[in-house]
Each structure stands twice: as C-alpha cells, then as structure tokens.
Design an enzyme around this catalytic site. Structure first.
Site, mmCIF file in Angstrom:
data_model
loop_
_atom_site.group_PDB
_atom_site.id
_atom_site.type_symbol
_atom_site.label_atom_id
_atom_site.label_comp_id
_atom_site.label_asym_id
_atom_site.label_seq_id
_atom_site.Cartn_x
_atom_site.Cartn_y
_atom_site.Cartn_z
ATOM 1 N N GLY A 1 0.810 -1.217 0.000
ATOM 2 C CA GLY A 1 0.000 0.000 0.000
ATOM 3 C C GLY A 1 0.841 1.264 0.000
ATOM 4 O O GLY A 1 0.520 2.246 -0.684
ATOM 5 N N THR A 2 1.906 1.266 0.759
ATOM 6 C CA THR A 2 2.736 2.468 0.862
ATOM 7 C C THR A 2 3.322 2.832 -0.499
ATOM 8 O O THR A 2 3.280 4.004 -0.912
ATOM 9 C CB THR A 2 3.867 2.231 1.892
ATOM 10 O OG1 THR A 2 3.257 1.909 3.141
ATOM 11 C CG2 THR A 2 4.746 3.454 2.043
ATOM 12 N N GLN B 1 -7.915 -0.482 2.864
ATOM 13 C CA GLN B 1 -8.808 -1.033 3.897
ATOM 14 C C GLN B 1 -10.187 -1.374 3.342
ATOM 15 O O GLN B 1 -11.076 -1.767 4.110
ATOM 16 C CB GLN B 1 -8.932 -0.053 5.070
ATOM 17 C CG GLN B 1 -7.642 0.140 5.846
ATOM 18 C CD GLN B 1 -7.198 -1.096 6.634
ATOM 19 O OE1 GLN B 1 -7.965 -2.055 6.798
ATOM 20 N NE2 GLN B 1 -5.978 -1.085 7.110
ATOM 21 N N SER C 1 -3.388 -3.423 -0.976
ATOM 22 C CA SER C 1 -2.242 -4.063 -0.314
ATOM 23 C C SER C 1 -2.619 -5.496 0.045
ATOM 24 O O SER C 1 -3.650 -5.724 0.689
ATOM 25 C CB SER C 1 -1.920 -3.279 0.963
ATOM 26 O OG SER C 1 -1.005 -3.984 1.759
ATOM 27 N N HIS D 1 -1.533 -7.820 2.174
ATOM 28 C CA HIS D 1 -1.593 -8.406 3.523
ATOM 29 C C HIS D 1 -2.829 -7.991 4.309
ATOM 30 O O HIS D 1 -3.072 -8.509 5.402
ATOM 31 C CB HIS D 1 -0.311 -8.104 4.304
ATOM 32 C CG HIS D 1 -0.143 -6.700 4.792
ATOM 33 N ND1 HIS D 1 -0.314 -6.360 6.113
ATOM 34 C CD2 HIS D 1 0.199 -5.555 4.161
ATOM 35 C CE1 HIS D 1 -0.067 -5.071 6.268
ATOM 36 N NE2 HIS D 1 0.249 -4.553 5.098
ATOM 37 N N THR E 1 12.732 -7.035 -10.988
ATOM 38 C CA THR E 1 12.220 -8.396 -11.201
ATOM 39 C C THR E 1 10.979 -8.619 -10.351
ATOM 40 O O THR E 1 10.961 -8.293 -9.168
ATOM 41 C CB THR E 1 13.314 -9.427 -10.821
ATOM 42 O OG1 THR E 1 14.439 -9.181 -11.660
ATOM 43 C CG2 THR E 1 12.833 -10.852 -10.989
ATOM 44 N N CYS F 1 0.150 1.471 12.724
ATOM 45 C CA CYS F 1 1.390 2.113 12.310
ATOM 46 C C CYS F 1 1.758 3.231 13.294
ATOM 47 O O CYS F 1 2.841 3.756 13.237
ATOM 48 C CB CYS F 1 1.235 2.672 10.902
ATOM 49 S SG CYS F 1 0.425 1.543 9.781
HETATM 50 N N1 PLP Z 1 -3.170 2.781 3.403
HETATM 51 C C1 PLP Z 1 -3.971 2.366 4.406
HETATM 52 C C2 PLP Z 1 -5.354 2.912 4.506
HETATM 53 C C3 PLP Z 1 -3.494 1.462 5.345
HETATM 54 O O1 PLP Z 1 -4.293 1.055 6.344
HETATM 55 C C4 PLP Z 1 -2.171 0.972 5.234
HETATM 56 C C5 PLP Z 1 -1.608 0.049 6.238
HETATM 57 O O2 PLP Z 1 -2.028 0.009 7.369
HETATM 58 C C6 PLP Z 1 -1.390 1.426 4.153
HETATM 59 C C7 PLP Z 1 -1.925 2.327 3.266
HETATM 60 C C8 PLP Z 1 0.012 0.938 3.961
HETATM 61 O O3 PLP Z 1 -0.006 -0.356 3.391
HETATM 62 P P1 PLP Z 1 1.257 -1.315 3.463
HETATM 63 O O4 PLP Z 1 1.342 -1.804 4.863
HETATM 64 O O5 PLP Z 1 0.954 -2.420 2.499
HETATM 65 O O6 PLP Z 1 2.441 -0.530 3.028
#
Ligand code: PLP
Length: 400
Positions: A71-72, A175, A195, A197, A233, A322
C-alpha cells in the site's frame, strides 16, 4: 493461553489456500518472468494469471494493474507520479500516513496541498472537494475506507466531481479491498491502491490500478517490467499469492461474509457499550466497513488498555497500528474534533474472516467479558477518575 486476534486492519494471516498457491513458486517452479526460456514463460504466465485475478477484484483491465510492494508504494507512486511543483493536491486529513507524509514531502518540493477537514462523522463532504478545486488542481486523493474507524468515504460522488473538473482522482482502497466490492469505473477513479496483507495475501505485495491513458512517472527506474511503470524483477511468489488472495476476496465480498462480520461487530459494540459507562463509537452513524469498530472510553489511557488486554490474550490496537508507540493522539480522531484526552483512550477492534484468525461468536464473548473488566480496573487506578455519575448520551466523543 487463549489468544484472540482482533487487529485485522493491521494485518491478516495468509489464507492456507494462498500459502499453498505460493509455495511451488519459491522452489521448483522458480523463474524470472522476463526470461524467454521455459522457466521464464512459466513465471510470466503465473504473473499474468494473478494480474487477471486482481483486475477482476477491481473491475478493470489486467493491463491497468501494476504490481507493487504494498500500500505504501502504491500511494507514493500515485501521488509523486502525477504531481509536479506548482500543481495543487487535495487530500483528506484522515488519510493514512502513506498519503499524508507523501503529500507533506511534495509540499516541501513546491506542490500546493489542501487537506480537507472531516466532521464528527469521520467522512469527507464531497462538496468540500468541489469547493477546494483550483485551476492548478491536478489530483484529489481520498481513501475509500479509513483504517482507524472504518468509515467509508463517498468516493463515487468525489469521482463524479473530479471527472467533471477533469482532475485525477486517487483512492487508497487498502482497507476496502476484501471488505466491500470495488469497481473502479463506478468510483470514477484514475488510480487506486490495494495491499495484499490486508486481505490474506502476503505482506510486501500490492497493486496500483492505473487507468488507461494515465501515465504517472515511475518511482523505480531500471528494467522494463510492468510496462515501464515499475522496474525490478517481479516478486513471483508474492504476486501469485496476491492473485489467489484477490480471487478469494472477490468471492468473499460477493457472498454473505461481510454481513456475518457486521453481525459480530455490532454485537461486540452493543454488548461492550451496555457494560461500560462514558464510552461510545467513533463514526458509528456513518457507513463503515463491516469488520471495524473504534470505541472511546473516558478516564483512561488507550495504551494501558491495549497492554492490559494483550496480557489477557486479546490483541487489538489503540488507533492505527502504524502509530503504536506514539503518544500523540491519532490524527484521524483529532481531525474529527475529538478532545485530545478522549482521543488517547480509544480501542480499534478489527475482525478477521476467512483465515485461521477468523472471528467467532466465542471471540466476541471473550472480548465482551475482558474489555469492561479491564476498563473498570484501569479507571479504579486512575487518579482523576472519581466514578461515573451518569451514562454518557451525547455525541460520540466529539467536542462541541
Ligand atoms: N493505506 C492504508 C489505509 C493502510 O491502512 C495501510 C496500512 O495500514 C497502508 C496504506 C500501507 O499499506 P502497506 O502496509 O501495504 O504498506
């Protein structure tokens, strides 16, 4: 010791089917998807099958899916790829830090940024988006579902506004994926982040939907992978796992899974609040993803409560995972106008479904037994708590 996991918004375990699908791609079915020999072709075919599964989850074309490390990265690619100095970005003030901190960094580099407020409901008013538009607005970024309180944002309404104004629209659906149906055309977005996970795929995997005709500048340069949009890759086992998880997420949201989770979540909420005074639900009046509830409890510290419950076997989070360790109140609750002392004492319950950590009725009973007892004990220890004279009936913890 019995352990119950109610922190699915932080991460979910791999579904056994996902693990099984990934396994051979680590060992005997290895290959580099760019190689032209048998091993490479086999890897390429697996990557493209996974892309089709992700495309079906998002209702887009496979060519519009770019695999990322999560996600990041998707959020960073969406924002930094589209914005240049002098452009204007509109983002909500309750975005995940992957968007917020990227926006702040871009502001340092000459991008103009407007953060939209949210009210006590924890949702963005689409008319605020319209009002914030400027001639140099290039991108609007509003998440689909909030990670801390679960509120669903009016993304389709925002999509109509951005289409009318001819500006790009990115939504962080990290989410939302696996919790509600996602249709990029119905939303009207140009960019959408997921994302792996968060829906039983592997950590470190994800995808960014990039609408045909949208060309964000890549974050990573190197080989021509992902149609020149993301060099490096491909993470073959990870992508296979993401594809399998996407296929399962699609089936889950199309079935009665979300409604079952909502029943569990609603009972959890109701029964805890029936046993605890001076407590309430954040965003409880707004549409929310069915697995999440964020409760406030006056007269105690959220961190202490999280630790006390963990010691009894219940894993949940005090705000965003986080953020744990930070003493600052959550930026989401602050943006909603919650007083700092109340914002510090919140608990996020996020229930899982479809894995070894799936929430059950017994898990809800466990939480309903533990949480009120832990709140009462910590309040007794608090030097400022003098007992509850009345049941709190005002709005959900919001200052007036
Ligand atoms: N965006 C949202 C709304 C999230 O809840 C999160 C992770 O908690 C992220 C982005 C970041 O995702 P990732 O952990 O895959 O980098």
């Amino acid at each position: 010791m019995k352990r119950v996991y109610m922190d699915a918004n932080a991460t979910t375990p791999l579904a056994p089917e996902v693990f099984a699908a990934m396994r051979p791609w680590f060992t005997e079915q290895f290959g580099n998807a760019s190689s032209i020999h048998f091993h490479g072709q086999r890897a390429r075919a697996a990557v493209e099958r996974a892309r089709e599964h992700v495309a079906r989850l998002l209702h887009c074309r496979p060519a519009e899916v770019v695999f990322t490390s999560g996600g990041t990265e998707g959020d960073n690619l969406a924002l930094t790829g589209v914005l240049k100095p002098g452009d204007h970005l509109i983002a909500s003030s309750i975005e995940h830090h992957a968007v917020l901190h990227t926006a702040e960094r871009l502001r340092d580099r000459g991008v103009e940024v407007t953060f939209l407020p949210v009210g006590a409901s924890g949702t963005v008013d689409p008319e605020d988006v319209r009002r914030a538009l400027k001639p140099n607005t290039q991108l609007v970024s509003v998440m689909m579902a909030n990670n801390e309180i679960g509120t669903l944002q009016p993304v389709a309404e925002i999509g109509s506004i951005t289409q009318e104004a001819d500006v790009y629209f990115h939504t962080d659906a990290v989410q939302a994926a696996g919790k509600v149906p996602i249709d990029v055309k119905a939303i009207g977005c140009d960019l959408l982040t997921i994302s792996g996970h968060k829906f039983h795929g592997p950590q470190g995997t994800g995808a960014l939907y990039i609408r045909r005709g949208t060309h964000p500048e890549p974050l990573l340069f190197g080989g021509p992978q992902e149609r020149q949009r993301r060099a490096g890759t491909e993470n073959l086992p990870g992508i296979v796992g993401l594809g399998q998880a996407a296929e399962m997420a699609q089936a889950f949201v199309a079935g009665d899974g979300p409604a079952r989770l909502a029943d569990l979540r609603n009972r959890l909420e109701k029964e805890i609040l029936a046993r605890v005074d001076e407590a309430g639900v954040y965003g409880g009046e707004s549409p929310r993803v069915s697995n999440t509830t964020n409760l406030w409890f006056d007269h105690l510290e959220g961190e202490a409560l999280v630790i006390a419950l963990d010691l009894k076997g219940l894993a949940l989070s005090g705000g965003s995972a986080c953020m744990s360790g930070a003493t600052e109140p959550s930026h989401v609750l602050t943006a909603m106008g919650v007083l700092p002392e109340r914002a510090r004492a919140s608990l996020r319950f996020s229930l899982d479904s479809g894995s070894d950590a799936s929430a059950t009725d017994e898990d809800v009973d466990f939480a309903v037994e533990l949480v009120p007892a832990a709140v009462a004990r910590l309040r007794e220890l608090s030097p400022v708590y003098t007992g509850s004279p009345r049941r709190e009936t005002t709005a959900a913890g919001v200052s007036r």
